[in-house]
Design a protein around this motif. Sequence first.
Motif, PDB file in Angstrom:
ATOM      1  N   GLU A   1      65.915 104.151  44.490  1.00 22.18           N
ATOM      2  CA  GLU A   1      64.861 105.399  44.576  1.00 22.18           C
ATOM      3  C   GLU A   1      64.838 106.038  43.326  1.00 22.18           C
ATOM      4  N   GLU A   2      65.999 105.925  42.323  1.00 25.89           N
ATOM      5  CA  GLU A   2      65.748 106.719  41.173  1.00 25.89           C
ATOM      6  C   GLU A   2      64.844 105.870  40.175  1.00 25.89           C
ATOM      7  N   LYS A   3      65.039 104.461  40.210  1.00 26.00           N
ATOM      8  CA  LYS A   3      64.556 103.689  39.489  1.00 26.00           C
ATOM      9  C   LYS A   3      63.116 103.292  39.724  1.00 26.00           C
ATOM     10  N   LEU A   4      63.030 102.997  41.132  1.00 29.67           N
ATOM     11  CA  LEU A   4      61.808 102.745  41.477  1.00 29.67           C
ATOM     12  C   LEU A   4      60.841 103.753  42.106  1.00 29.67           C
ATOM     13  N   GLY A   5      61.456 104.533  42.731  1.00 29.54           N
ATOM     14  CA  GLY A   5      60.992 105.794  43.523  1.00 29.54           C
ATOM     15  C   GLY A   5      60.909 105.236  45.066  1.00 29.54           C
ATOM     16  N   LEU A   6      61.616 104.076  45.193  1.00 30.61           N
ATOM     17  CA  LEU A   6      61.520 103.703  46.664  1.00 30.61           C
ATOM     18  C   LEU A   6      62.700 102.729  46.783  1.00 30.61           C
ATOM     19  N   VAL A   7      63.124 102.333  48.144  1.00 26.79           N
ATOM     20  CA  VAL A   7      64.014 101.170  48.513  1.00 26.79           C
ATOM     21  C   VAL A   7      63.188 100.144  48.691  1.00 26.79           C
ATOM     22  N   PRO A   8      62.969  99.125  48.190  1.00 26.93           N
ATOM     23  CA  PRO A   8      62.433  97.939  48.673  1.00 26.93           C
ATOM     24  C   PRO A   8      62.605  97.609  50.188  1.00 26.93           C
ATOM     25  N   ASN A   9      61.494  97.336  50.724  1.00 27.47           N
ATOM     26  CA  ASN A   9      61.567  96.869  52.118  1.00 27.47           C
ATOM     27  C   ASN A   9      62.507  95.838  52.668  1.00 27.47           C
ATOM     28  N   VAL A  10      62.657  94.845  51.671  1.00 28.22           N
ATOM     29  CA  VAL A  10      63.489  93.664  51.834  1.00 28.22           C
ATOM     30  C   VAL A  10      64.836  94.071  51.943  1.00 28.22           C
ATOM     31  N   LEU A  11      65.269  95.115  51.208  1.00 31.66           N
ATOM     32  CA  LEU A  11      66.744  95.778  51.182  1.00 31.66           C
ATOM     33  C   LEU A  11      67.013  96.311  52.640  1.00 31.66           C
ATOM     34  N   LEU A  12      65.707  97.235  53.069  1.00 38.74           N
ATOM     35  CA  LEU A  12      66.048  97.852  54.317  1.00 38.74           C
ATOM     36  C   LEU A  12      65.997  97.103  55.303  1.00 38.74           C
ATOM     37  N   ALA A  13      65.328  95.688  55.330  1.00 38.24           N
ATOM     38  CA  ALA A  13      65.288  94.941  56.325  1.00 38.24           C
ATOM     39  C   ALA A  13      66.745  94.196  56.810  1.00 38.24           C
ATOM     40  N   TYR A  14      67.427  94.178  55.555  1.00 41.52           N
ATOM     41  CA  TYR A  14      68.857  93.669  55.634  1.00 41.52           C
ATOM     42  C   TYR A  14      69.897  94.949  56.081  1.00 41.52           C
ATOM     43  N   ALA A  15      69.374  96.169  55.898  1.00 39.42           N
ATOM     44  CA  ALA A  15      70.291  97.097  56.215  1.00 39.42           C
ATOM     45  C   ALA A  15      71.242  97.041  57.543  1.00 39.42           C
ATOM     46  N   PHE A  16      70.565  96.154  58.435  1.00 39.60           N
ATOM     47  CA  PHE A  16      71.177  96.039  59.804  1.00 39.60           C
ATOM     48  C   PHE A  16      72.375  95.486  59.806  1.00 39.60           C
ATOM     49  N   ASP A  17      73.033  94.936  58.535  1.00 36.04           N
ATOM     50  CA  ASP A  17      74.133  94.068  58.576  1.00 36.04           C
ATOM     51  C   ASP A  17      74.483  94.113  56.987  1.00 36.04           C
ATOM     52  N   GLU A  18      75.619  94.932  56.867  1.00 38.10           N
ATOM     53  CA  GLU A  18      76.009  94.943  55.393  1.00 38.10           C
ATOM     54  C   GLU A  18      76.229  93.556  54.719  1.00 38.10           C
ATOM     55  N   THR A  19      76.953  92.817  55.314  1.00 39.31           N
ATOM     56  CA  THR A  19      77.228  91.357  54.778  1.00 39.31           C
ATOM     57  C   THR A  19      75.923  90.616  54.476  1.00 39.31           C
ATOM     58  N   LYS A  20      74.866  90.634  55.193  1.00 42.43           N
ATOM     59  CA  LYS A  20      73.686  89.882  55.075  1.00 42.43           C
ATOM     60  C   LYS A  20      73.128  90.486  53.782  1.00 42.43           C
ATOM     61  N   LEU A  21      72.868  91.942  53.796  1.00 37.92           N
ATOM     62  CA  LEU A  21      72.407  92.729  52.531  1.00 37.92           C
ATOM     63  C   LEU A  21      73.149  92.222  51.267  1.00 37.92           C
ATOM     64  N   ARG A  22      74.524  92.200  51.321  1.00 35.27           N
ATOM     65  CA  ARG A  22      75.210  91.920  50.220  1.00 35.27           C
ATOM     66  C   ARG A  22      75.065  90.451  49.739  1.00 35.27           C
ATOM     67  N   ALA A  23      75.062  89.608  50.735  1.00 37.57           N
ATOM     68  CA  ALA A  23      74.551  88.219  50.283  1.00 37.57           C
ATOM     69  C   ALA A  23      72.994  88.081  49.561  1.00 37.57           C
ATOM     70  N   PHE A  24      72.214  88.839  50.084  1.00 36.40           N
ATOM     71  CA  PHE A  24      71.026  88.928  49.495  1.00 36.40           C
ATOM     72  C   PHE A  24      70.881  89.654  48.112  1.00 36.40           C
TER      73      PHE A  24
END
Length: 77
Positions: A33-56
């Motif tokens: 948010e600070e650097k880009l002004g948003l959280v990229p959708n690809v990160l939000l899409a992985y937010a349902f599973d912290e393990t998958k998000l971390r792998a990405f």
Amino acid sequence: MRRKSAIKDKIIALDLVPAELSEATKAYFAKCEEKLGLVPNVLLAYAFDETKLRAFTDIPRDGAVRAWRLRANRTSH
């Protein structure tokens, strides 16, 4: 001009419940948010599973990606 999405306020079509994010992930999203002004959708899409998000998010630590970034930085100057 941006094209309006047929699905408003949904990142993915699946009805997945976002996981409770760790403090480290919350800080990562805050940095986005600070650097880009948003959280990229690809990160939000992985937010349902912290393990998958971390792998990405750990993918850029791979040597091949690092080498690609170095080449890209040299050609962009």
